[in-house]
Design a protein around this motif. Sequence first.
Motif, PDB file in Angstrom:
ATOM      1  N   ASN A   1       0.830  -1.211   0.000  1.00 23.08           N
ATOM      2  CA  ASN A   1       0.000   0.000   0.000  1.00 23.08           C
ATOM      3  C   ASN A   1       0.866   1.263   0.000  1.00 23.08           C
ATOM      4  O   ASN A   1       0.555   2.232  -0.680  1.00 23.08           O
ATOM      5  N   GLU A   2       1.937   1.191   0.763  1.00 21.67           N
ATOM      6  CA  GLU A   2       2.820   2.355   0.846  1.00 21.67           C
ATOM      7  C   GLU A   2       3.477   2.644  -0.504  1.00 21.67           C
ATOM      8  O   GLU A   2       3.533   3.789  -0.950  1.00 21.67           O
ATOM      9  N   PHE A   3       3.959   1.592  -1.164  1.00 21.63           N
ATOM     10  CA  PHE A   3       4.591   1.761  -2.480  1.00 21.63           C
ATOM     11  C   PHE A   3       3.616   2.439  -3.442  1.00 21.63           C
ATOM     12  O   PHE A   3       3.966   3.387  -4.143  1.00 21.63           O
ATOM     13  N   GLU A   4       2.378   1.953  -3.431  1.00 25.63           N
ATOM     14  CA  GLU A   4       1.389   2.470  -4.376  1.00 25.63           C
ATOM     15  C   GLU A   4       1.019   3.928  -4.049  1.00 25.63           C
ATOM     16  O   GLU A   4       0.899   4.753  -4.939  1.00 25.63           O
ATOM     17  N   ARG A   5       0.856   4.197  -2.759  1.00 21.15           N
ATOM     18  CA  ARG A   5       0.470   5.565  -2.385  1.00 21.15           C
ATOM     19  C   ARG A   5       1.568   6.556  -2.790  1.00 21.15           C
ATOM     20  O   ARG A   5       1.290   7.632  -3.316  1.00 21.15           O
ATOM     21  N   ILE A   6       2.809   6.181  -2.537  1.00 26.60           N
ATOM     22  CA  ILE A   6       3.924   7.077  -2.901  1.00 26.60           C
ATOM     23  C   ILE A   6       3.968   7.265  -4.414  1.00 26.60           C
ATOM     24  O   ILE A   6       4.129   8.376  -4.912  1.00 26.60           O
ATOM     25  N   LEU A   7       3.790   6.149  -5.138  1.00 31.58           N
ATOM     26  CA  LEU A   7       3.858   6.230  -6.604  1.00 31.58           C
ATOM     27  C   LEU A   7       2.796   7.197  -7.140  1.00 31.58           C
ATOM     28  O   LEU A   7       3.094   8.087  -7.943  1.00 31.58           O
ATOM     29  N   TYR A   8       1.557   7.036  -6.664  1.00 34.63           N
ATOM     30  CA  TYR A   8       0.497   7.937  -7.128  1.00 34.63           C
ATOM     31  C   TYR A   8       0.716   9.359  -6.605  1.00 34.63           C
ATOM     32  O   TYR A   8       0.368  10.325  -7.270  1.00 34.63           O
ATOM     33  N   GLY A   9       1.298   9.435  -5.432  1.00 36.19           N
ATOM     34  CA  GLY A   9       1.607  10.760  -4.858  1.00 36.19           C
ATOM     35  C   GLY A   9       2.619  11.503  -5.707  1.00 36.19           C
ATOM     36  O   GLY A   9       2.519  12.717  -5.903  1.00 36.19           O
ATOM     37  N   LEU A  10       3.605  10.765  -6.210  1.00 36.19           N
ATOM     38  CA  LEU A  10       4.619  11.408  -7.059  1.00 36.19           C
ATOM     39  C   LEU A  10       3.999  11.891  -8.369  1.00 36.19           C
ATOM     40  O   LEU A  10       4.358  12.942  -8.889  1.00 36.19           O
ATOM     41  N   ILE A  11       3.056  11.116  -8.870  1.00 40.35           N
ATOM     42  CA  ILE A  11       2.434  11.480 -10.157  1.00 40.35           C
ATOM     43  C   ILE A  11       1.372  12.574  -9.973  1.00 40.35           C
ATOM     44  O   ILE A  11       1.317  13.531 -10.740  1.00 40.35           O
ATOM     45  N   GLU A  12       0.561  12.411  -8.936  1.00 39.41           N
ATOM     46  CA  GLU A  12      -0.576  13.338  -8.794  1.00 39.41           C
ATOM     47  C   GLU A  12      -0.434  14.325  -7.633  1.00 39.41           C
ATOM     48  O   GLU A  12      -1.227  15.238  -7.501  1.00 39.41           O
ATOM     49  N   GLY A  13       0.559  14.106  -6.776  1.00 41.36           N
ATOM     50  CA  GLY A  13       0.703  14.947  -5.579  1.00 41.36           C
ATOM     51  C   GLY A  13      -0.046  14.340  -4.413  1.00 41.36           C
ATOM     52  O   GLY A  13      -1.062  13.659  -4.609  1.00 41.36           O
ATOM     53  N   ASP A  14       0.467  14.546  -3.207  1.00 36.80           N
ATOM     54  CA  ASP A  14      -0.197  14.042  -2.010  1.00 36.80           C
ATOM     55  C   ASP A  14       0.164  14.979  -0.866  1.00 36.80           C
ATOM     56  O   ASP A  14       1.263  14.920  -0.317  1.00 36.80           O
ATOM     57  N   SER A  15      -0.777  15.880  -0.541  1.00 42.45           N
ATOM     58  CA  SER A  15      -0.453  16.916   0.447  1.00 42.45           C
ATOM     59  C   SER A  15      -0.174  16.333   1.832  1.00 42.45           C
ATOM     60  O   SER A  15       0.650  16.843   2.572  1.00 42.45           O
ATOM     61  N   GLU A  16      -0.870  15.229   2.167  1.00 41.92           N
ATOM     62  CA  GLU A  16      -0.636  14.630   3.479  1.00 41.92           C
ATOM     63  C   GLU A  16       0.793  14.124   3.619  1.00 41.92           C
ATOM     64  O   GLU A  16       1.416  14.244   4.670  1.00 41.92           O
ATOM     65  N   LEU A  17       1.306  13.563   2.545  1.00 45.65           N
ATOM     66  CA  LEU A  17       2.695  13.069   2.570  1.00 45.65           C
ATOM     67  C   LEU A  17       3.678  14.207   2.272  1.00 45.65           C
ATOM     68  O   LEU A  17       4.886  14.026   2.370  1.00 45.65           O
ATOM     69  N   GLY A  18       3.134  15.338   1.859  1.00 45.10           N
ATOM     70  CA  GLY A  18       3.999  16.472   1.494  1.00 45.10           C
ATOM     71  C   GLY A  18       4.617  16.278   0.124  1.00 45.10           C
ATOM     72  O   GLY A  18       5.642  16.863  -0.212  1.00 45.10           O
ATOM     73  N   LEU A  19       3.966  15.433  -0.685  1.00 42.44           N
ATOM     74  CA  LEU A  19       4.505  15.166  -2.028  1.00 42.44           C
ATOM     75  C   LEU A  19       3.955  16.151  -3.053  1.00 42.44           C
ATOM     76  O   LEU A  19       2.759  16.426  -3.081  1.00 42.44           O
ATOM     77  N   THR A  20       4.877  16.666  -3.856  1.00 41.53           N
ATOM     78  CA  THR A  20       4.477  17.601  -4.904  1.00 41.53           C
ATOM     79  C   THR A  20       4.477  16.846  -6.233  1.00 41.53           C
ATOM     80  O   THR A  20       5.336  15.998  -6.456  1.00 41.53           O
ATOM     81  N   LYS A  21       3.519  17.175  -7.092  1.00 45.67           N
ATOM     82  CA  LYS A  21       3.468  16.547  -8.418  1.00 45.67           C
ATOM     83  C   LYS A  21       4.804  16.727  -9.118  1.00 45.67           C
ATOM     84  O   LYS A  21       5.376  17.820  -9.066  1.00 45.67           O
ATOM     85  N   ILE A  22       5.275  15.713  -9.808  1.00 50.70           N
ATOM     86  CA  ILE A  22       6.529  15.898 -10.542  1.00 50.70           C
ATOM     87  C   ILE A  22       6.252  16.228 -12.002  1.00 50.70           C
ATOM     88  O   ILE A  22       7.126  16.119 -12.852  1.00 50.70           O
ATOM     89  N   THR A  23       5.017  16.665 -12.265  1.00 47.29           N
ATOM     90  CA  THR A  23       4.610  16.948 -13.643  1.00 47.29           C
ATOM     91  C   THR A  23       5.472  18.004 -14.321  1.00 47.29           C
ATOM     92  O   THR A  23       5.561  18.051 -15.539  1.00 47.29           O
ATOM     93  N   ALA A  24       6.110  18.885 -13.501  1.00 48.59           N
ATOM     94  CA  ALA A  24       6.905  19.973 -14.091  1.00 48.59           C
ATOM     95  C   ALA A  24       8.076  19.414 -14.891  1.00 48.59           C
ATOM     96  O   ALA A  24       8.572  20.052 -15.818  1.00 48.59           O
ATOM     97  N   ASN A  25       8.518  18.219 -14.557  1.00 48.68           N
ATOM     98  CA  ASN A  25       9.632  17.650 -15.294  1.00 48.68           C
ATOM     99  C   ASN A  25       9.149  16.442 -16.092  1.00 48.68           C
ATOM    100  O   ASN A  25       8.763  15.416 -15.538  1.00 48.68           O
ATOM    101  N   LYS A  26       9.220  16.618 -17.403  1.00 54.36           N
ATOM    102  CA  LYS A  26       8.679  15.597 -18.306  1.00 54.36           C
ATOM    103  C   LYS A  26       9.351  14.243 -18.120  1.00 54.36           C
ATOM    104  O   LYS A  26       8.692  13.212 -18.049  1.00 54.36           O
TER     105      LYS A  26
END
Lengths: 204, 546
Positions: free
Chosen positions: B62-87
Motif C-alpha cells: 500500500n505504501e509503495f502504491e500511495r507514494i507512486l500515485y503521490g509522485l504522479i498526482e501529488g499528495d499533500s498529506e505526505l507532502g509530495l508535490t506533483k513531478i509533472t513539471a519535469n517531463k
Amino acid sequence: MQWLLILFLVVGVLSGEEELKVKITEDIPYVDVEIDGKIVRIQRIQDTEHKLRNGYVKTSRPAPPFYVQEFEPIKGIETIGELELLDFIQKKYNLNKGLLIDARISKWYRLGTIPGAVNIPFSLFYEKEYADRLLQQLGVTIKDGKRDFKDALDLVIFDNGPWCQQAVREMKQLVRLGYPKDKIHYYRGGMQYWQILGLTTQKP
Amino acid sequence: MKKIILSLLFAVLGFALTPQELAVDVNYAGKERMLTQKITKDVFLIALGEEKAKEDLQKSRNEFERILYGLIEGDSELGLTKITANKKALQQAEIIKKKWLEFRKHIDKVLDGDYTQEDLNYIKNHNLELLQEANKLVELLVALNPTDKTENAQAINLAGKCRMLSQRIAKDVLILKKYPQESLTDLKRTIEELDLILDALENGNRKLGVKKTSAPWIQQELKKAREIWAELKKEIQNPQDVKKIVQLSDQLLAQMDKITKMYEAIVNKGRKIRAIKSIVEMFEKEKELQKHIINLAGKQRMLTQKMTKEALLTAIGYDPTSNIKLLKEDMELFDRTLHGFLYGDKGLNLPAVEDKKVKEEIVKVVEVWKPFKKEVENFIKTQDKNSLNYLVANNMKLLERSNNLVQAFKKAFPSYDFLEEARKEIVDIAGRQRMLTQKMTKEKLLVMLDIEKEKNRQNLKETIELFETSLNDLLNGNKKRKIVRPTNKKVIAQLKKVNSLWKDLKPIYLKEKLSQKEMDKLVEGNVKLLKEMDKAVLLTERVVDY
C-alpha cells in the motif's frame, strides 16, 4: 530541562580529544554545531586572563529604553541558560528540528553572534507578508489564510541580554501570530552572558 | 512600491522553495527503491511459511502504491508535490506505474493466499527491474536539484541506497533458501555494494563523490551501522537462522534510515536558513530603500532654502557665475527627484510611489514647484528682480510642502522597531539641521538686502536658536524631545566638529555689517557646516551603538 540531563550523558563521549583548560562543564568540554556543511566548535576562551573589550563591557545603557527584563517575561515561555541552549543546538538545531534565532537588528548581528544563529530582526514579524513567509520556513503551514502550527519548529530566541528588549518583542509578536508558547524558549542571557562566559561567537 | 518589492521577494522565494519540495520527492522516490526489495523479501518470507509477514507485505504494498500515485498526482498529506513539471521524471514515474501494475497482480495473489510457483518466479525475476526503474527516478530527481551541495546530496542518496540494500540482502538470502540452486551472484554483489557504500560514507570516496562527514553525530551512527552490518554479514556466511538475518537486516534498515535523515537534516537546514536569509535580506533592502527615500525627501527641504540662498548671493553680486551654476544644478536635482518620486528614477534608486496619500502630497509640492521653477529658470537667464522677489516670497511655501511630503513618507513607512524609531527621530532632527544652515544664510542675505529686514532679522534669530538648541540636544540628549545622548565616540566627535564650526560662524550671522572676508567665511562656512552635518546624519544612521 530534560535535554540537560541527556546532554550530560551524551556529550561526555569525547575521549582521545585534547584536554581543554577551561571546559564548559566538568563533562562538556565543547559542543559542535553544523553550519553550512562545516562544523564550528563552541568552547570557552582558554586564556584565563582574557577580558572583554567590546561593547559588552558596558554596565549601563540609557533606560528607557534599556530596562532590565523579568526572568520570565512571557508566562508559558521557558527561560533557559547556556547549557540548555547548547543542548538545544545538539538535539534540535543540528538535526533540523529547531532554530536558533538572533532577534537583534542586523547591524548588531553582523558584529558577531552565537554560532548557528540565524538573524530574524524582531520588527520583521510585524509585517504580515514577511511574517507569513517566515513562518512557513519555521514549519507553519498556511491554508486559506489560516495558520497551522502543528509542525512548527522549536525555537530559541535571544538578543543582547537581560537589558535588551528585542527578543521579548519578537516572542510577543510570535505569540500574537499564534506560535505555540511551548515551542518557544528564551535565552535571557543573550550575547552579554554568552561572551562573559567566553563562549565562541561567530561573525556571519 | 511595497507590491513591487514583495513581488520580487516572492519570485525569489518561489524559486527557493522548490528544492525543499523536491527533497521530499527524492526521499520518497528513494523509499520506493527500498520497498521493491522489502516487498519481495516479505513475499519469500511468506513462501517460506512465515505467514506473519503478510501484514508487513500489505503495508509495504500500500505504501509503495500511495507514494507512486503521490509522485504522479501529488499528495499533500505526505507532502509530495506533483513531478509533472519535469517531463522526464513524469515519464519515468509512468514507466514504474506500468511495471508496478503488472508486479502488483502477483503480490496480491500472495496476499490472497492463492499464489503459484509462477507468481513467485515472476516476483523473483522482475523485482530488480522495478528497483532499477525506481532508481532511475531518484537519479532524475537528484539531478533536478540545482542548489544542493552535491556531496551532501550524494550522501543522502547513498545512505538511502543502504536502506534498500539491507532489504535486498535479506531478500537474496530468502530466495536462496527457497531456491538453493540459484546463483550466489546477486547476494555477493549486494554484499560488495553495501560494503563499498558504508565504507564510502565512513571514510569518503572520491569515485562515489562523497566526503567523510564532519558531523560527529553522523560518524557515531555510521559506526553503529557498521557494527550491525558486521553481525549481519557473519550470519549470512552461515545462514542457519533466517529469522535473525531478517531481523538484523531490518535493524540495519532502521539505522540507515536514521542516518539518511541526519544527512537530510543538514541539507534541509541549510536550505531553510538560506530561504530565511533571503527573506530578511529583502526586508532589510526594503527598509534601506525607505530610509533612502526619506533622506532624499529631507534633502529637498534643504534645497528649497539653498536655491533661494544662491539666488540672493547672485543678486548681491557675490560670485554670480558660481552661484548661478549651483542654482541651476540644485533646481535640476530638485526637479528630477520630485519627478522620480512620482514616476520612479533608476539613477536615483527611486521606485514610483503607489501610496495614495503620498501621491497627493507630491502633487501639492508640484503645484508650488512648477511656477517656482519657472521663476528660477528666468532668474538664471536674466537675474530679473521680479523673479528673485517671487523666490523670496514663495520659498517657505515650497519648504512647508516639502516638509509635509517628508512626513507623508514617514507615515507610509511605519516602523515597529522602537530603537530604529528613536534613531529616526534623531536622524530627522539632524537632517533638519542641514536645511537650517541654508535657511539662516538665506535670512542673513535677506537682511543684508534690506528685504523685509525686521521680519527676516527675527526669522534669522529664531533659526539660529533652533539650530543651536537642536545641536545642543544632539550632543547632550534631551528627555523631553526623546533625544538620546550619544555614547558612540565617532558620533560624538562628528557632532563636536559641527559645534566647533558653528561657534566660529555664529558671530558672523549675528553681525550687522560684514566685511568681504567675513562674507567669504559665511558663504564657505555654511556649505562646510552643511557637509559636516550631513556626515553626522550618515553616521547616526550607520553606527550600531548610538
